[in-house]
Design a protein around this motif. Structure first.
Motif, PDB file in Angstrom:
ATOM      1  N   ASN A   1     -12.591   0.271 -22.158  1.00 59.61           N
ATOM      2  CA  ASN A   1     -12.994  -0.141 -20.808  1.00 59.61           C
ATOM      3  C   ASN A   1     -12.729  -1.615 -20.539  1.00 59.61           C
ATOM      4  OD1 ASN A   1     -14.904  -1.249 -22.464  1.00 59.61           O
ATOM      5  ND2 ASN A   1     -16.683  -0.415 -21.385  1.00 59.61           N
ATOM      6  N   ILE A   2     -12.152  -2.329 -21.505  1.00 54.42           N
ATOM      7  CA  ILE A   2     -11.804  -3.728 -21.285  1.00 54.42           C
ATOM      8  C   ILE A   2     -10.618  -3.862 -20.346  1.00 54.42           C
ATOM      9  CG2 ILE A   2     -10.135  -4.080 -23.174  1.00 54.42           C
ATOM     10  CD1 ILE A   2     -11.658  -6.680 -23.830  1.00 54.42           C
ATOM     11  N   PHE A   3      -9.841  -2.776 -20.198  1.00 60.03           N
ATOM     12  CA  PHE A   3      -8.644  -2.810 -19.362  1.00 60.03           C
ATOM     13  C   PHE A   3      -8.958  -2.296 -17.963  1.00 60.03           C
ATOM     14  CE2 PHE A   3      -7.209  -2.348 -23.758  1.00 60.03           C
ATOM     15  CZ  PHE A   3      -6.378  -3.453 -23.852  1.00 60.03           C
ATOM     16  N   ASP A   4      -8.258  -2.861 -16.970  1.00 58.57           N
ATOM     17  CA  ASP A   4      -8.437  -2.440 -15.581  1.00 58.57           C
ATOM     18  C   ASP A   4      -7.164  -2.780 -14.814  1.00 58.57           C
ATOM     19  OD1 ASP A   4      -8.538  -5.203 -15.210  1.00 58.57           O
ATOM     20  OD2 ASP A   4     -10.722  -5.250 -14.975  1.00 58.57           O
ATOM     21  N   ASP A   5      -7.259  -2.921 -13.502  1.00 56.91           N
ATOM     22  CA  ASP A   5      -6.064  -3.178 -12.705  1.00 56.91           C
ATOM     23  C   ASP A   5      -5.626  -4.636 -12.737  1.00 56.91           C
ATOM     24  OD1 ASP A   5      -8.120  -4.246 -11.243  1.00 56.91           O
ATOM     25  OD2 ASP A   5      -7.637  -3.188  -9.382  1.00 56.91           O
ATOM     26  N   GLN A   6      -6.333  -5.492 -13.490  1.00 49.73           N
ATOM     27  CA  GLN A   6      -5.910  -6.876 -13.700  1.00 49.73           C
ATOM     28  C   GLN A   6      -5.461  -7.100 -15.153  1.00 49.73           C
ATOM     29  OE1 GLN A   6      -5.531  -8.047 -10.355  1.00 49.73           O
ATOM     30  NE2 GLN A   6      -6.136  -9.974 -11.310  1.00 49.73           N
ATOM     31  N   PHE A   7      -6.203  -6.547 -16.081  1.00 49.72           N
ATOM     32  CA  PHE A   7      -5.801  -6.569 -17.496  1.00 49.72           C
ATOM     33  C   PHE A   7      -5.238  -5.184 -17.788  1.00 49.72           C
ATOM     34  CE2 PHE A   7      -7.315  -7.227 -22.153  1.00 49.72           C
ATOM     35  CZ  PHE A   7      -6.036  -7.623 -22.508  1.00 49.72           C
ATOM     36  N   ILE A   8      -3.919  -5.082 -17.718  1.00 50.96           N
ATOM     37  CA  ILE A   8      -3.237  -3.797 -17.604  1.00 50.96           C
ATOM     38  C   ILE A   8      -2.593  -3.426 -18.936  1.00 50.96           C
ATOM     39  CG2 ILE A   8      -1.495  -2.495 -16.317  1.00 50.96           C
ATOM     40  CD1 ILE A   8      -1.728  -4.823 -14.175  1.00 50.96           C
ATOM     41  N   VAL A   9      -3.032  -2.334 -19.530  1.00 46.79           N
ATOM     42  CA  VAL A   9      -2.415  -1.872 -20.771  1.00 46.79           C
ATOM     43  C   VAL A   9      -1.202  -1.021 -20.411  1.00 46.79           C
ATOM     44  CG1 VAL A   9      -3.880   0.198 -20.984  1.00 46.79           C
ATOM     45  CG2 VAL A   9      -2.819  -0.808 -23.027  1.00 46.79           C
ATOM     46  N   GLN A  10      -0.087  -1.315 -21.084  1.00 46.45           N
ATOM     47  CA  GLN A  10       1.178  -0.639 -20.827  1.00 46.45           C
ATOM     48  C   GLN A  10       1.769  -0.164 -22.143  1.00 46.45           C
ATOM     49  OE1 GLN A  10       3.063  -0.143 -18.066  1.00 46.45           O
ATOM     50  NE2 GLN A  10       2.182  -1.419 -16.470  1.00 46.45           N
ATOM     51  N   PRO A  11       2.490   0.959 -22.154  1.00 44.35           N
ATOM     52  CA  PRO A  11       3.180   1.368 -23.381  1.00 44.35           C
ATOM     53  C   PRO A  11       4.304   0.400 -23.721  1.00 44.35           C
ATOM     54  CG  PRO A  11       3.822   2.767 -21.545  1.00 44.35           C
ATOM     55  CD  PRO A  11       2.705   1.902 -21.046  1.00 44.35           C
TER      56      PRO A  11
END
Length: 365
Positions: free
Chosen positions: A258-268
């Motif tokens: 849940n640390i990721f969102d639309d500002q801190f974006i996890v990408q493959p």
């Protein structure tokens, strides 16, 4: 005949300009693959206009990505078993064109010492090491890379060192030491840097992070700390975190998705020819990758190397900063990155030409 013994996509990328330089001399070097990485290998080879491996030293139908140190002994045993069982075939391939046999390895992965050992002891060939001589000064950091390099240096006959610092590190090494003036990554970058971007909904301005090394991901407190710092920083400007399967699994295991969102974006993770244009567009990079920090140095791009030590301190300065894996140093970089953009070196160095010219002078191509 020249054969590359390689095992990772990063090695394929950095050796591609050398491979093509040898091809331009009228030779067709072999690629013998140890399969440390398997996912996306075919796509990376296609992107780099390189052929499929001539030999898989781990049978292709049994190959899978190495994702933990516990998998290394079984993988190493399989690589050595295949090399030994096919030694007569591999020796014949190395001598089929009448030129002296040479095995080339790269960098500091597990394949580097194993490939050197196979070339020297099993195939009775001379061995060259591209990107040789880097040292952090600590056998434990980074582990196992520092150990891999030191073992390989005891075996190798031709050391292609990317700067005078590495040349000096190899002053007591056996064999020939050649200063290539830079990492062959700079030549690989030229193959990719102007490729079109293919990232949907890419923010106009963004920071970029890649954090994957065992020495960081295996320490939950340090891994959580850096992700929390990046999340807080992403409130000012979006950050893309490029995460492979092992990092995603660690995030899941730690319960911090849940640390990721639309500002801190996890990408493959992306293939090299797709990834490097993204790097060039970033405002800054936070990474624990020695290869990516070198690429940022050549681009003049602000970069924080989130590690305790680095084997390439010559890249450190105003543009590239070593955090020593300290949160306060990382935060200081994030607060000052706007002042850290430097000069691009993309047109200055051509290390792959030096490697290929040396091989030609020595009669290998």
């Amino acid at each position: 005949m020249i054969s590359f013994i390689l095992g990772t996509t990063a090695e394929l990328i950095k050796i591609a300009p050398v491979y093509h330089g040898i091809r331009e001399r009228g030779m067709r070097p072999k690629i013998w693959f140890t399969a440390q990485h398997v996912d996306e290998v075919a796509d990376v080879l296609a992107d780099l206009n390189m052929p499929a491996p001539d030999v898989w030293l781990v049978p292709e139908d049994k190959a899978h990505n190495l994702e933990s140190p516990a998998q290394v002994p079984g993988w190493a045993a399989q690589v050595l078993r295949t090399a030994w069982s096919r030694r007569h075939e591999l020796r014949a391939a190395l001598t089929e064109d009448g030129r002296p046999p040479l095995v080339l390895v790269h960098g500091d992965t597990f394949t580097t010492p194993y490939g050197s050992l196979i070339g020297k002891r099993i195939l009775k060939s001379r061995v060259g090491h591209v990107e040789a001589g880097a040292r952090s000064g600590s056998i434990l950091s980074p582990l196992p890379e520092e150990l891999n390099r030191k073992i390989a240096a005891k075996i190798v006959d031709i050391h292609f060192a990317p700067s005078i610092r590495e040349v000096n590190n190899l002053r007591h090494a056996r064999g020939v030491v050649v200063d290539t003036e830079a990492n062959t990554a700079i030549d690989a970058m030229r193959l990719a840097i102007n490729q079109p971007l293919d990232v949907p909904n890419l923010p106009e301005k963004f920071g970029l992070a890649t954090l994957h090394r065992f020495e960081l991901v295996s320490r939950p407190d340090k891994y959580r700390e850096v992700l929390e710092i990046l999340r807080e920083q992403s409130r000012k400007m979006p950050i893309l975190y490029m995460a492979g399967a092992p990092e995603r699994e660690k995030i899941r295991a730690l319960g911090i998705g849940n640390i990721f969102d639309d500002q801190f974006i996890v990408q493959p993770k992306m293939r090299y020819l797709k990834f490097l244009p993204l790097v060039a567009r970033a405002e800054y990079v936070v990474t624990d990758s020695g290869g990516l920090s070198a690429e940022c140095y050549y681009l003049g791009l602000p970069c924080a190397v989130h590690r305790e030590r680095t084997e390439t301190p010559q890249h450190l300065g105003e543009t590239v900063v070593l955090t020593e894996m300290r949160g306060d140093k990382l935060q200081n970089f994030l607060d000052t990155y706007q002042n850290r953009r430097g000069e691009s070196w993309m047109d200055k160095y051509h290390p792959s030409e030096i490697v290929v010219d040396t091989l030609a002078q020595l009669g290998y191509c």
